[in-house]
Design an enzyme around this catalytic site. Sequence first.
Site, PDB file in Angstrom:
ATOM      1  N   PRO A  98       0.832  -1.201   0.000  1.00  0.00           N
ATOM      2  CA  PRO A  98       0.000   0.000   0.000  1.00  0.00           C
ATOM      3  C   PRO A  98       0.867   1.252   0.000  1.00  0.00           C
ATOM      4  CG  PRO A  98      -0.844  -1.592   1.563  1.00  0.00           C
ATOM      5  CD  PRO A  98       0.464  -2.139   1.076  1.00  0.00           C
ATOM      6  N   CYS A  99       0.430   2.268  -0.723  1.00  0.00           N
ATOM      7  CA  CYS A  99       1.291   3.437  -0.928  1.00  0.00           C
ATOM      8  C   CYS A  99       1.600   4.175   0.364  1.00  0.00           C
ATOM      9  CB  CYS A  99       0.672   4.385  -1.949  1.00  0.00           C
ATOM     10  SG  CYS A  99      -0.939   5.041  -1.468  1.00  0.00           S
ATOM     11  N   GLN A 100       0.758   4.014   1.405  1.00  0.00           N
ATOM     12  CA  GLN A 100       1.052   4.701   2.661  1.00  0.00           C
ATOM     13  C   GLN A 100       2.406   4.274   3.217  1.00  0.00           C
ATOM     14  OE1 GLN A 100      -1.700   3.092   1.829  1.00  0.00           O
ATOM     15  NE2 GLN A 100      -3.489   3.752   2.997  1.00  0.00           N
ATOM     16  N   PHE A 138       5.074   4.115   1.799  1.00  0.00           N
ATOM     17  CA  PHE A 138       6.192   4.822   1.196  1.00  0.00           C
ATOM     18  C   PHE A 138       6.287   6.280   1.619  1.00  0.00           C
ATOM     19  CE2 PHE A 138       5.054   1.596  -2.068  1.00  0.00           C
ATOM     20  CZ  PHE A 138       6.206   0.841  -1.964  1.00  0.00           C
TER      21      PHE A 138
END
Length: 502
Positions: free
Chosen positions: A102-104, A106
């Site tokens: 999930p992009c969170q 990063f």
Amino acid sequence: MKNPSLQKKLDRLLAGGRPRVLDLFAGCGGISLGFEAAGFEIHGAVEFDPDAARSHGLNFHGNDPAHCSAIDITQTSPAALCARLGLGRVEDAFDVVVGGPPCQAFARVGRSKLREIEEHPEAFIHDPRAQLYKKYLEYVDAFQPLAVMMENVPDILNHGGQNIAEETCEVLAAKGYVCGYTLLNAAFYGVPQMRERMFLLAYRREITDHVTFPDPTHWLVLPPGYEGSRAVALKTLNNLFGEAHCYIEPPPASRDLPPAVTAEDALGDLAPIYARDLLARGELKKGARRFDTPVKYSRKKPSVFATQMRTWPGHEAPGDGVRDHVIRYLPRDYELFSRLNAGDQYPQAYAHAVAMFQERLKAERTQGNKISEGSVRYKALWDSIVPPYDATKFPNKWRKMWRDQPARTLMAHLGKDGYSHIHYDSQQARTISVREAARLQSFPDGFQFSGTMNPAFKQIGNAVPPLLARALGNAMLATLRSGIAASKAKQKEAKPRLAAAV
């Protein structure tokens, strides 16, 4: 080849074995379904959400309890996963790893931080945002796949001021992979939905020295919003980060290709659901909806796409009709839906609702009902017709689909309301059903979703469209086979030289 594990995997594929896939952050299985159709074996998956995990196990592992349970990747080592699934030695278990953290995970984790995570296994303790990324890399390290595929939102090219795709390629390159990433829109690959995502492919250098992405199969002119978002992402890519060494231009679509699959192509053969009629008869009520009632198809001839969804090998439609063709209970809004024009969003819907209120108010007063402005009855009438959201703050909250275009992007938010996809047929006057959402994502009619309506919508909105995943799988399989053929040729060349030396 110096790495015995990689050679063993190549030898297995040389002998005709199918590449074995591990799907991380698998959801209900959009990537898995596409790769299965391309000729891969879905050997295992990791998914934290219980409903999505059950869906994945149900569709790919015959409802095997070991494959149907949720798995927390932060609490499960590669060795523990192999033991749980009975897969034997870790380094021999999988040939391909797919998925994407999930992009969170990063957010604001810079290039130096990514390297710190790699070099110091406990560094993630000091930065929990990096934990899922760290676990993904840990799984790649442990399983030593021949190839990797990652998917994420386009904003990953500028997430917290960083190009995470480029940084990920740097990390994988240090592990011995050739990498490339691009932006692909699902509508160019036969999906009846304009969905833009970043895809990253990586192969062991022993397999190939370059990365290619699949050619489009369909053509359309993307609306300004999509082209604009891509242009902004790419401008940021060049201006903010300098040269993006691993970025690859998307393969161009030709106007000679078949036109993109439309919403009507996708949904036209499904049985109509006339929401206002059901409500009037008391057959549509508030509460959780399950999917065990079969619904026969309409008599309309199915499109090429609809036929594909009915006959997908291994996931064919049940003989007695489709399941999960159920809709939300939204009694206030059905009449409003019927008045919307194709493409209308929330400001237009709000204006229609205000006009409806004025009509009702006039009718009440004509009948002798005295309803003064600001009274309790006035407010009650208003609330029964007009949605409560500020029309200046929620322009994209609602949208009525065009029948002759692909749908706009489906989001996980479908699990909360579904107003982003109002059916194009004004007579039906409703938001899309679970099965219609699945069709717009290109899930076949035999694919089963675990849980009730809201979890199913969320699973569908979170998924990678299977047809796009299949296109990527086909491209990856071609690259793997080419690499295997080259390896086989080298082995043949080596034997005569060895014999001559003896």
